[in-house]
Design a protein around this motif. Structure first.
Motif, PDB file in Angstrom:
ATOM      1  N   LYS A  48       0.847  -1.188   0.000  1.00 12.12           N
ATOM      2  CA  LYS A  48       0.000   0.000   0.000  1.00 12.12           C
ATOM      3  C   LYS A  48       0.882   1.236   0.000  1.00 12.12           C
ATOM      4  CE  LYS A  48      -4.149  -1.813   0.862  1.00 12.12           C
ATOM      5  NZ  LYS A  48      -5.113  -1.919  -0.140  1.00 12.12           N
ATOM      6  N   CYS A  49       0.442   2.252  -0.713  1.00 13.44           N
ATOM      7  CA  CYS A  49       1.127   3.542  -0.732  1.00 13.44           C
ATOM      8  C   CYS A  49       0.877   4.246   0.608  1.00 13.44           C
ATOM      9  CB  CYS A  49       0.594   4.392  -1.875  1.00 13.44           C
ATOM     10  SG  CYS A  49       1.237   6.072  -1.876  1.00 13.44           S
ATOM     11  N   VAL A  54      -3.209   3.124  -1.813  1.00 11.04           N
ATOM     12  CA  VAL A  54      -3.559   2.292  -2.963  1.00 11.04           C
ATOM     13  C   VAL A  54      -2.411   1.347  -3.296  1.00 11.04           C
ATOM     14  CG1 VAL A  54      -5.155   3.995  -3.948  1.00 11.04           C
ATOM     15  CG2 VAL A  54      -2.755   4.075  -4.560  1.00 11.04           C
ATOM     16  N   ASN A  55      -2.696   0.332  -4.114  1.00  8.54           N
ATOM     17  CA  ASN A  55      -1.670  -0.641  -4.497  1.00  8.54           C
ATOM     18  C   ASN A  55      -0.817  -0.167  -5.668  1.00  8.54           C
ATOM     19  OD1 ASN A  55      -2.600  -2.419  -2.549  1.00  8.54           O
ATOM     20  ND2 ASN A  55      -4.059  -3.344  -3.949  1.00  8.54           N
ATOM     21  N   HIS A  59      -3.939   4.415  -9.442  1.00  7.76           N
ATOM     22  CA  HIS A  59      -5.213   4.468  -8.714  1.00  7.76           C
ATOM     23  C   HIS A  59      -5.283   5.622  -7.726  1.00  7.76           C
ATOM     24  CE1 HIS A  59      -5.289  -0.097  -9.517  1.00  7.76           C
ATOM     25  NE2 HIS A  59      -5.925   0.527 -10.479  1.00  7.76           N
ATOM     26  N   CYS A  60      -4.187   6.371  -7.549  1.00 14.38           N
ATOM     27  CA  CYS A  60      -4.109   7.436  -6.542  1.00 14.38           C
ATOM     28  C   CYS A  60      -4.815   8.690  -7.030  1.00 14.38           C
ATOM     29  CB  CYS A  60      -2.651   7.749  -6.215  1.00 14.38           C
ATOM     30  SG  CYS A  60      -2.443   8.943  -4.907  1.00 14.38           S
TER      31      CYS A  60
END
Length: 64
Positions: A48-49, A54-55, A59-60
């Motif tokens: 995870k960030c 997010v992965n 997706h951020c």
């Protein structure tokens, strides 16, 4: 025995996290946090960030 398992899980978690990446959203160099879910022997490893949670960077939704 549990010490060996714990050590192995820690090494796997570190390898999942990987090297720091240059954040495309302008947050600089970030290292993803390893995540471990489930219970032995059914463990799931991920990352995870620390900013967006997010992965994957695509997706951020956060920007600096």
């Amino acid at each position: 025995m549990f010490g060996m398992i714990r050590e192995g899980v820690a090494k796997l978690a570190e390898s999942v996290a990987g090297e720091p990446v240059d954040c495309p959203r302008g947050w600089g160099k970030l290292k993803f946090n390893a995540t471990i879910e489930g219970f032995f022997p059914f463990l799931s490893f991920g990352r995870k960030c620390p900013v967006g949670g997010v992965n994957y960077c695509v997706h951020c939704r956060h920007s600096s």
